[in-house]
Design a protein around this motif. Structure first.
Motif, PDB file in Angstrom:
ATOM      1  N   ILE A   5       0.829  -1.206   0.000  1.00  0.00           N
ATOM      2  CA  ILE A   5       0.000   0.000   0.000  1.00  0.00           C
ATOM      3  C   ILE A   5       0.865   1.258   0.000  1.00  0.00           C
ATOM      4  CG2 ILE A   5      -1.643   1.322   1.378  1.00  0.00           C
ATOM      5  CD1 ILE A   5      -2.869  -1.316   2.274  1.00  0.00           C
ATOM      6  N   THR A   8       2.323   1.762  -3.406  1.00  0.00           N
ATOM      7  CA  THR A   8       1.307   2.245  -4.340  1.00  0.00           C
ATOM      8  C   THR A   8       1.056   3.737  -4.156  1.00  0.00           C
ATOM      9  OG1 THR A   8       0.224   0.073  -4.347  1.00  0.00           O
ATOM     10  CG2 THR A   8      -1.081   1.956  -5.067  1.00  0.00           C
ATOM     11  N   ILE A   9       0.935   4.176  -2.917  1.00  0.00           N
ATOM     12  CA  ILE A   9       0.716   5.596  -2.641  1.00  0.00           C
ATOM     13  C   ILE A   9       1.907   6.424  -3.110  1.00  0.00           C
ATOM     14  CG2 ILE A   9       0.444   7.274  -0.771  1.00  0.00           C
ATOM     15  CD1 ILE A   9      -1.179   5.187   0.743  1.00  0.00           C
ATOM     16  N   LEU A  44      -0.570   0.517  -9.237  1.00  0.00           N
ATOM     17  CA  LEU A  44      -0.942  -0.746  -8.600  1.00  0.00           C
ATOM     18  C   LEU A  44      -0.072  -1.907  -9.065  1.00  0.00           C
ATOM     19  CD1 LEU A  44      -4.849  -0.475  -8.836  1.00  0.00           C
ATOM     20  CD2 LEU A  44      -3.412   0.005  -6.855  1.00  0.00           C
ATOM     21  N   ILE A 101     -10.199  -2.176   6.871  1.00  0.00           N
ATOM     22  CA  ILE A 101     -10.180  -1.953   5.425  1.00  0.00           C
ATOM     23  C   ILE A 101     -11.442  -2.523   4.777  1.00  0.00           C
ATOM     24  CG2 ILE A 101      -9.013  -2.589   3.277  1.00  0.00           C
ATOM     25  CD1 ILE A 101      -6.368  -2.345   4.753  1.00  0.00           C
ATOM     26  N   PHE A 192      -9.955   1.585  -2.414  1.00  0.00           N
ATOM     27  CA  PHE A 192      -8.869   2.303  -1.729  1.00  0.00           C
ATOM     28  C   PHE A 192      -9.429   3.555  -1.062  1.00  0.00           C
ATOM     29  CE2 PHE A 192      -7.062   0.086  -5.417  1.00  0.00           C
ATOM     30  CZ  PHE A 192      -6.154  -0.728  -4.789  1.00  0.00           C
ATOM     31  N   TYR A 194      -9.214   4.631   1.804  1.00  0.00           N
ATOM     32  CA  TYR A 194      -8.298   5.223   2.774  1.00  0.00           C
ATOM     33  C   TYR A 194      -7.182   6.035   2.113  1.00  0.00           C
ATOM     34  CZ  TYR A 194      -6.117   0.939   1.166  1.00  0.00           C
ATOM     35  OH  TYR A 194      -5.637  -0.064   0.366  1.00  0.00           O
ATOM     36  N   ASN A 195      -7.108   6.001   0.796  1.00  0.00           N
ATOM     37  CA  ASN A 195      -6.029   6.662   0.066  1.00  0.00           C
ATOM     38  C   ASN A 195      -6.504   8.019  -0.451  1.00  0.00           C
ATOM     39  OD1 ASN A 195      -3.890   7.438  -1.501  1.00  0.00           O
ATOM     40  ND2 ASN A 195      -3.975   5.706  -2.910  1.00  0.00           N
TER      41      ASN A 195
END
Length: 258
Positions: A5, A8-9, A44, A101, A192, A194-195
């Motif tokens: 994660i 990815t961010i 991703l 999540i 996602f 939370y992103n």
């Protein structure tokens, strides 16, 4: 999982910085659209490719296990002690990262279905007619203007002078299938949630859609009169993230500049 994660961010942040610094103010809108659609997917995939590459840097047949070397073995005293028995019990915690999540995904999915229900309710309950192969839905007591796939939603309080301009604008969204782009980012926002970078991607795509529609319409209409209509009134904007609203106050200045 957490490592993936974070990677990815990091990639998404890099791609967004490139867009804001080098591409955001340029007018090749279709290339920018491709960039905003491609880079979230690339972010991703790239961490997975990177992990596999690290695993194959040193083949296993070149890894040698060396024996332990003890300097001054006569000074090393080995003691054997009988330690008391320790019983390890596994405790399951309800609030795990995985649960949070998945719970967020579930809540985001429910909110998305409520948005879909809201649009479908308007489609089936409101008055509609066909214009140039598109379905125009009239919203009573409203000045709203937005589109979703082959549907154009227009308030009955829109003036005649603004009606044709807004209709042309929304038809561009339909022709270029902008609703598919927004649904793609809606899916990313669900998985996602939370992103925060996914929401930033979505906002940039919404602005880009407006630039594309504006650039197409002003080729068929006088530019000054088009933006005079744009500034004459701030229309209602539905709070639905996968529709293409004609008026959004925060975007008006940017649209005129572009």
């Amino acid at each position: 999982m957490v490592h993936y994660i974070l990677q990815t961010i990091a990639f998404q942040l890099f791609f967004l910085l490139v867009y804001d610094v080098f591409l955001k103010r340029e007018t090749f809108f279709n290339w920018n659209r491709f960039y905003l659609l491609f880079t979230p997917i690339a972010a991703l995939v790239l961490p997975l490719i990177q992990i596999d590459a690290f695993k194959n840097i040193v083949p296993q047949n070149y890894v040698v296990q060396l024996p332990a070397v003890i300097i001054h073995p006569e000074q090393v005293q080995l003691k054997t002690e009988l330690l008391p028995a320790v019983f390890i019990t596994s405790e399951t915690t309800f609030w795990t990262w995985e649960f949070i999540i998945y719970a967020g995904i579930g809540i985001a999915s429910v909110l998305f279905l409520l948005k879909i229900y809201k649009v479908l309710k308007t489609v089936f309950s409101a008055k509609k007619h066909r214009v140039n192969g598109y379905t125009v839905i009239t919203i009573n007591q409203s000045t709203a203007a937005y589109s979703f796939f082959n549907y154009v939603f227009l308030g009955d309080q829109i003036t005649d002078n603004q009606y044709q301009t807004i209709l042309m604008h929304e038809c561009v969204h339909i022709k270029h299938k902008h609703s598919l782009d927004l649904l793609f980012f809606e899916m990313l926002r669900i998985v996602f949630w939370y992103n925060p970078l996914v929401y930033m991607y979505h906002n940039r795509m919404v602005a880009l859609h407006e630039f594309i529609a504006d650039a197409t319409v002003i080729k068929q209409q006088d530019k000054a009169s088009y933006y005079q209509n744009l500034l004459s009134q701030v229309f209602d904007v539905k709070d639905i993230s996968f529709i293409n609203p004609f008026y959004k106050q925060s975007l008006i200045k940017k649209r005129i500049i572009m």
